[in-house]
Design a protein around this motif. Structure first.
Motif, PDB file in Angstrom:
ATOM      1  N   THR A 159       0.837  -1.208   0.000  1.00 56.40           N
ATOM      2  CA  THR A 159       0.000   0.000   0.000  1.00 56.40           C
ATOM      3  C   THR A 159       0.867   1.252   0.000  1.00 56.40           C
ATOM      4  OG1 THR A 159      -1.633  -1.205   1.345  1.00 56.40           O
ATOM      5  CG2 THR A 159      -1.872   1.187   1.187  1.00 56.40           C
ATOM      6  N   GLU A 200      -1.600  -0.964  -4.187  1.00 51.36           N
ATOM      7  CA  GLU A 200      -2.728  -0.031  -4.151  1.00 51.36           C
ATOM      8  C   GLU A 200      -2.230   1.327  -3.689  1.00 51.36           C
ATOM      9  OE1 GLU A 200      -5.461  -1.696  -1.352  1.00 51.36           O
ATOM     10  OE2 GLU A 200      -4.010  -1.722   0.290  1.00 51.36           O
ATOM     11  N   ASP A 223      -6.640   3.409 -10.409  1.00 46.36           N
ATOM     12  CA  ASP A 223      -5.314   3.152  -9.852  1.00 46.36           C
ATOM     13  C   ASP A 223      -5.012   3.973  -8.609  1.00 46.36           C
ATOM     14  OD1 ASP A 223      -5.400   5.486 -11.303  1.00 46.36           O
ATOM     15  OD2 ASP A 223      -3.309   5.361 -11.955  1.00 46.36           O
TER      16      ASP A 223
END
Length: 510
Positions: A159, A200, A223
């Motif tokens: 992340t 992500e 995205d």
């Protein structure tokens, strides 16, 4: 949309005071007479100057290069003449540091920008550009951004979080930046995501920033996810936001990458976009000037601008018993010198009445409020007692260095105890003790090396003497040999002397 939200303990809702400075567009102040660049203004080592006094410099020209891996490049924010490289006051506290001082010429001449990176540039190329541009974390810590990117190149990043949670009261520089430069921030987030191949990417803002949220969402896509989080202080803290958005915890004394996360501030993402796409180094930043000033707002300040210049442009003349805080009211620090410069991590100048800053404290009543609001779940009261008593070992055992100094404990304390001041003093005391121990250990090693050299010097002649043929002879034998040699010389000399006439041509001995 609302981002994933996992529970995190502690926190407090505080008066925001954001409307004082976030309603108007940011402004560009007039050029100051001089710009001041501390060689060291962040985590890491000082940069190495590559110019000298008397040199003429252009906007965008590199003034100092990183001397180690954890360091930063510095660039001139406008054209002028290097007037000095010496010690000048810097924030925070009453300290000085080596700085480059540029006398501004007002001509605004620039070097050519670097060419933009190609769309297929890899992580290594992006990292090199961030080193060249001097991009560091602009959310407060000032950690060099290229170091974080390198961590992402060598480890898995699940992340990427772009932090727009400007949770401290009064500060609105990120809010205005997101409203006015949403395109660059989202584009910078995409470059960072591709550099570290993140799974992500979240851009988080607080729920009371609707204009900033709308501006960012207009540029987001599948995205990049943009959303809001509750306006609870200190939700923008690194560990708190990671916990809220991912449910993962950064270990004590650990780094976010250990939880599979990289985090950058929104201003850093904008700086990445400027470096990678526009070919410009980091030369300015948004700074909130608010509180008891006539014209609160946000300035697009050149790095190196003296604080006094921004205060004057905001209509403040140093009235009464007012105090200037660099940062917000919760985590900021009062300035003792107003000629200190704006650096890459300066986000706010808050003018307050000194009486509001310093309130009379009373004894602890053990109400437990400080434990309830601590976002790290530390035993704030016990830490205070150990720090106050000078028992630094006990304070360390209670994870003193996990304290993020958010000030939530002091804010809710009914006795007005400046708890964070005690924690900072304890940390400083421990750091000073460690420095003394390191110095003593180094002195001991130097003494031992000195003694070893002396011993070697004393042993060397004896060794040489013992290695020679004469060294193996007995001293008495040496004296006997010398005596015999002397007698032989005397005998020879006597044999060569003429006979004594008083002795009939015969020697007395004969």
């Amino acid at each position: 949309m609302t981002l994933p939200q996992h529970a995190w303990g502690g926190g407090v809702r505080v008066p925001r005071h954001k409307n004082l400075s976030n309603t108007g567009a940011s402004r560009v102040p007039p050029l100051p007479a001089r710009l001041i660049y501390p060689l060291r203004s962040h985590i890491g080592t000082a940069a190495r100057p590559i110019i000298k006094p008397g040199d003429r410099v252009l906007r965008g020209q590199c003034l100092a290069q990183p001397d180690t891996y954890v360091s930063q490049a510095l660039h001139a924010a406008t054209s002028g003449v290097v007037r000095d490289i010496g010690d000048f006051p810097v924030a925070p506290g009453d300290i000085t540091a080596t700085c480059i001082v540029i006398e501004v010429d007002g001509e605004g001449r620039s070097v050519d920008p670097w060419p933009p990176l190609s769309a297929d540039a890899d992580g290594d190329a992006i990292q090199r550009r961030l080193v060249e541009a001097g991009v560091i974390g602009m959310g407060g810590a000032g950690f060099p951004s290229h170091v974080k990117v390198r961590e992402g190149l060598t480890r898995t990043v699940q992340t990427l979080i772009i932090n727009g949670v400007e949770c401290e009261p009064y500060i609105t520089c990120d809010d205005r930046l997101m409203r006015e430069h949403a395109t660059g921030i989202v584009a910078g987030a995409r470059w960072l995501k591709r550099a570290v191949n993140a799974g992500e990417c979240f851009i988080a803002v607080e729920e009371d920033m609707p204009e900033a949220l709308a501006a960012l969402q207009s540029h987001a896509g599948e995205d990049v996810t943009v959303g809001s989080v509750p306006a609870i202080y200190p939700a923008g803290g690194e560990k708190q936001l990671i916990k809220m958005l991912t449910g993962r915890e950064v270990p004590s004394k650990g780094l976010p990458i250990q939880a599979g996360v990289l985090m950058h501030n929104v201003a850093t993402a904008q700086a990445v976009y400027q470096a990678v796409v526009e070919g410009r180094p980091l030369m300015s930043r948004y700074v909130t000037v608010t509180g008891s000033v006539q014209q609160p707002g946000n300035w697009q300040a050149l790095l190196g601008t003296p604080v006094s210049h921004l205060l004057q442009q905001s209509g403040w003349g140093g009235y009464g018993k007012q105090q200037v805080i660099m940062g917000g009211p919760m985590m900021g620090m009062a300035l003792s010198h107003l000629e200190v410069p704006v650096t890459k991590v300066t986000n706010c100048l808050l003018v307050q009445e000194a009486a509001r800053v310093s309130m009379m404290s009373m004894p602890c009543i053990r109400c437990g409020e400080c434990l309830r609001v601590c976002p790290v779940q530390l035993n704030a009261r016990a830490l205070y007692e150990y720090a106050r008593a000078g028992d630094l070992d006990a304070a360390q055992d209670l994870h003193l260095f996990d304290c993020i100094e958010c000030g939530a404990c002091a804010y809710v304390c009914p006795s007005h105890i400046p708890l964070v001041s005690y924690y900072r003093q304890a940390k400083a005391g421990i750091a000073a003790t460690e420095r003394r121990q390191q110095t003593a250990a180094e002195n001991r090693r130097r003494y031992e090396r000195h003694e070893q050299r002396l011993a070697a010097d004393q042993t060397a002649p004896e060794t040489a003497e013992s290695a020679s043929p004469a060294g193996t002879m007995d001293k008495e034998a040496m004296r006997a040999e010398i005596t015999a040699a002397v007698e032989r010389v005397r005998a020879k000399r006597a044999a060569n002397e003429p006979p004594d006439p008083t002795n009939g041509g015969e020697s007395g001995a004969a």
